[in-house]
Design a protein around this motif. Sequence first.
Motif, PDB file in Angstrom:
ATOM      1  N   ARG A 159      38.675  -5.089  20.176  1.00  0.00           N
ATOM      2  CA  ARG A 159      38.305  -4.492  21.461  1.00  0.00           C
ATOM      3  C   ARG A 159      38.936  -5.259  22.630  1.00  0.00           C
ATOM      4  N   GLN A 163      42.290  -3.766  25.212  1.00  0.00           N
ATOM      5  CA  GLN A 163      42.317  -3.695  26.676  1.00  0.00           C
ATOM      6  C   GLN A 163      43.503  -4.479  27.247  1.00  0.00           C
ATOM      7  N   GLY A 237      40.904   0.621  20.933  1.00  0.00           N
ATOM      8  CA  GLY A 237      39.695  -0.168  21.085  1.00  0.00           C
ATOM      9  C   GLY A 237      38.515   0.335  20.283  1.00  0.00           C
TER      10      GLY A 237
END
Length: 250
Positions: A159, A163, A237
């Motif tokens: 995750r 990003q 993600g």
Amino acid sequence: MGQLEGKRIIVTGGAQGIGLAVVKGYVEAGAKVAALDLQFSDAGEVVDEIYRHHVDVANNESVVTAFEKAVGHLGGLDVLVNVAGVERGGPSHEIPDDVWDLVFNVNAKGTRNTNSAAFTYLKEKGGAIINFGSRSGVVGVPEQAAYSASKAAVHTWTRAVAQEWAKYNITVNAIAPAMWTDMYDDYRNRLSEDELAAHDAVMAQQIPIGGKLGNPSVDLVPLLVFLASDGSHFISGQSFPVDGGWLHMR
């Protein structure tokens, strides 16, 4: 057939189990594939259209070398699938340091090492990274504390870098599979006859589809083909449970 035509893909842990099923599935879908595994020779060889090379994912130097060889053979890199992992179990208060270190070095550090190596080749034009987490890393499993914690690290790493690396057009996703593999057979072999019967009864009750773990080639590979394809470019993600509905059963 042909869904991944022209894609250049590295699969770690590609010698057996889920990794081997993924390698074969990608070749059938038209991709050029390099399988990296501790079991392979560091000389590199091509077997059944698959480039095979030794790697120790816990050792960053080994990873860098293996990726350099694999990318050189493939002529570039579009996708990394990091399947390589180990599982060890036992009472949590008795986990030896060497077992804890092994599990984290392979599962967590190995994810960092392989993802970072792939980033080196993907950052100029984008691509996809698919990591292998686990249901254990989401809910935690008794007497699998080290494995659960290491796989939780995989999900949170995924995750975070999804990003961070989005600006490079790199997607990063994770899989939480519940597949019948050699690793699962090893776990079953550690159980007594009564424990195994109880385990199978629980599985039959908790996995809505089929009552047992899935078949990697049939139940998992189709999703991995999609996540390696251009059609998944807007998905990142995420952690995908592929487990017959098990993760969300209570």
